[in-house]
Design a protein around this motif. Structure first.
Motif, PDB file in Angstrom:
ATOM      1  N   LYS A  52       0.812  -1.213   0.000  1.00  0.00           N
ATOM      2  CA  LYS A  52       0.000   0.000   0.000  1.00  0.00           C
ATOM      3  C   LYS A  52       0.847   1.266   0.000  1.00  0.00           C
ATOM      4  CE  LYS A  52      -3.987  -2.108   2.294  1.00  0.00           C
ATOM      5  NZ  LYS A  52      -4.924  -2.025   3.440  1.00  0.00           N
ATOM      6  N   ARG A  53       0.225   2.349  -0.451  1.00  0.00           N
ATOM      7  CA  ARG A  53       0.899   3.647  -0.434  1.00  0.00           C
ATOM      8  C   ARG A  53       0.846   4.284   0.951  1.00  0.00           C
ATOM      9  NH1 ARG A  53      -1.864   6.979  -5.154  1.00  0.00           N
ATOM     10  NH2 ARG A  53      -3.701   6.355  -3.954  1.00  0.00           N
ATOM     11  N   ALA A  54      -0.117   3.850   1.762  1.00  0.00           N
ATOM     12  CA  ALA A  54      -0.267   4.387   3.117  1.00  0.00           C
ATOM     13  C   ALA A  54      -1.000   3.366   3.973  1.00  0.00           C
ATOM     14  CB  ALA A  54      -1.028   5.706   3.104  1.00  0.00           C
ATOM     15  N   CYS A  55      -0.787   3.443   5.274  1.00  0.00           N
ATOM     16  CA  CYS A  55      -1.455   2.547   6.214  1.00  0.00           C
ATOM     17  C   CYS A  55      -1.939   3.357   7.416  1.00  0.00           C
ATOM     18  CB  CYS A  55      -0.498   1.454   6.710  1.00  0.00           C
ATOM     19  SG  CYS A  55       0.137   0.349   5.449  1.00  0.00           S
ATOM     20  N   VAL A  56      -3.149   3.062   7.859  1.00  0.00           N
ATOM     21  CA  VAL A  56      -3.631   3.584   9.131  1.00  0.00           C
ATOM     22  C   VAL A  56      -3.380   2.490  10.153  1.00  0.00           C
ATOM     23  CG1 VAL A  56      -5.618   4.444  10.427  1.00  0.00           C
ATOM     24  CG2 VAL A  56      -5.352   5.035   8.000  1.00  0.00           C
ATOM     25  N   ARG A  91      -0.043   5.130  14.475  1.00  0.00           N
ATOM     26  CA  ARG A  91       0.556   6.008  13.479  1.00  0.00           C
ATOM     27  C   ARG A  91      -0.115   5.858  12.113  1.00  0.00           C
ATOM     28  NH1 ARG A  91       6.407   2.976  13.088  1.00  0.00           N
ATOM     29  NH2 ARG A  91       5.799   1.296  11.678  1.00  0.00           N
ATOM     30  N   ILE A  92      -0.043   6.933  11.340  1.00  0.00           N
ATOM     31  CA  ILE A  92      -0.397   6.934   9.930  1.00  0.00           C
ATOM     32  C   ILE A  92       0.912   6.836   9.169  1.00  0.00           C
ATOM     33  CG2 ILE A  92      -1.281   8.343   8.040  1.00  0.00           C
ATOM     34  CD1 ILE A  92      -3.326   9.506   9.987  1.00  0.00           C
ATOM     35  N   GLU A  93       1.041   5.806   8.345  1.00  0.00           N
ATOM     36  CA  GLU A  93       2.281   5.555   7.614  1.00  0.00           C
ATOM     37  C   GLU A  93       2.122   5.994   6.164  1.00  0.00           C
ATOM     38  OE1 GLU A  93       2.979   1.464  10.243  1.00  0.00           O
ATOM     39  OE2 GLU A  93       2.886   1.363   8.049  1.00  0.00           O
ATOM     40  N   LEU A  94       2.961   6.909   5.712  1.00  0.00           N
ATOM     41  CA  LEU A  94       2.939   7.394   4.345  1.00  0.00           C
ATOM     42  C   LEU A  94       4.221   6.941   3.644  1.00  0.00           C
ATOM     43  CD1 LEU A  94       1.776  11.065   5.061  1.00  0.00           C
ATOM     44  CD2 LEU A  94       0.339   9.141   4.358  1.00  0.00           C
ATOM     45  N   ARG A  95       4.081   6.339   2.471  1.00  0.00           N
ATOM     46  CA  ARG A  95       5.252   5.846   1.751  1.00  0.00           C
ATOM     47  C   ARG A  95       6.132   7.013   1.305  1.00  0.00           C
ATOM     48  NH1 ARG A  95       3.470   2.203  -2.945  1.00  0.00           N
ATOM     49  NH2 ARG A  95       3.998   4.005  -4.242  1.00  0.00           N
ATOM     50  N   ASP A  96       7.424   6.830   1.365  1.00  0.00           N
ATOM     51  CA  ASP A  96       8.349   7.955   1.202  1.00  0.00           C
ATOM     52  C   ASP A  96       8.504   8.461  -0.222  1.00  0.00           C
ATOM     53  OD1 ASP A  96       9.780   5.857   0.145  1.00  0.00           O
ATOM     54  OD2 ASP A  96      11.629   6.260   1.244  1.00  0.00           O
ATOM     55  N   ASP A  97       7.876   7.832  -1.209  1.00  0.00           N
ATOM     56  CA  ASP A  97       7.991   8.319  -2.584  1.00  0.00           C
ATOM     57  C   ASP A  97       6.771   9.125  -3.033  1.00  0.00           C
ATOM     58  OD1 ASP A  97       6.213   6.218  -2.621  1.00  0.00           O
ATOM     59  OD2 ASP A  97       6.976   5.324  -4.471  1.00  0.00           O
TER      60      ASP A  97
END
Length: 259
Positions: free
Chosen positions: A50-54, A60-66
């Motif tokens: 995924k591009r992001a995870c809740v 935490r909200i995880e946002l992919r670094d790209d």
């Protein structure tokens, strides 16, 4: 059993990307949840696909670094939609009305409880949309006068009328969406946060209608339609989003009364 995650090493970013990372809000608070907002390499995310995870368990909200620009805006909005429904118990099996109100109340709560994240999101839109939308100035209150309610907007490419109605037309409701003539009606006496919630609510009904969702559709279908539909409103209807963003930001001044 919890598992510790080693600190991630983020690949070098462009100067603009680094600036956006520095401005990233530190947390988002919705319902009983207080989640850190973090940029992570794919290998350190809860779900690498995924591009992001809740990630509620890790808080935490995880946002992919790209992620960059409008892609980042879309993914962040998706996280807010997911967290809104999760915090309100709106899940597979709920009816369309529940998903509609869960989105509306969740977005208003997000704007009012997370001023830093709210400004950041609208600034992100402002800097990456083609036209001069000035969403950041609206949510900061740096405008000469409040934006007016639009009379018509495009939802998924279809025109939707917005009309203020009196109490005799409204009956026992604050607003209506009529699918037959694609019209959102708002009670003229609406004020404060209730104005924002009702406006978002009725326009979300319009989004569900334009995306042909059923009363008992899939959870994923509602989430996708809301993200795509509302991002489309922000992109294609700057006057509408300026009004809605202002109403959400300054509820004490929000009213449908003339002047």
């Amino acid at each position: 059993m919890s598992t510790s995650i080693a600190p991630c090493s983020v690949a070098p970013l462009s100067r603009r990307g680094a600036a956006w990372r520095a401005r990233l809000p530190s947390q988002v608070v919705l319902g009983p949840y207080r989640l850190r907002v973090e940029i992570l390499e794919r290998s350190h995310m809860r779900d690498r696909r995924k591009r992001a995870c809740v990630n509620v368990e890790a808080e935490r909200i995880e946002l992919r670094d790209d992620l960059r620009g409008m892609q980042l805006a879309e993914v962040f909005l998706e996280c807010i939609v997911r967290l809104s429904h999760f915090s309100k118990g709106c899940q597979q099996g709920c009816v369309e009305e529940a998903y509609t109100h869960s989105f509306a109340t969740g977005m208003v709560e997000f704007a009012q409880r997370n001023p830093d994240a709210w400004v950041w999101f609208n600034l992100l839109l402002t800097e990456h949309l083609v036209s001069d939308v000035r969403y950041d100035k609206v949510v900061l209150g740096v405008v000469s006068r409040p934006p007016p309610m639009p009379k018509r907007i495009l939802v998924a490419g279809h025109p939707v009328t917005i009309r203020s109605i009196g109490q005799s037309e409204c009956g026992n409701a604050f607003g209506w969406y009529h699918s037959s003539n694609r019209e959102a009606q708002l009670y003229s006496g609406l004020t404060g946060s209730n104005l924002a919630v009702v406006a978002l609510h009725e326009l979300t009904h319009a989004i569900h209608h334009m995306y042909d969702l059923k009363t008992r559709d899939r959870h994923l279908a509602f989430k996708r339609a809301q993200v795509k539909g509302w991002l489309g409103i922000m992109t294609d209807n700057p006057s509408a989003w300026r009004w809605l963003a202002w109403v959400m930001s300054f509820p004490s001044k929000a009213s449908l009364a003339p002047g």
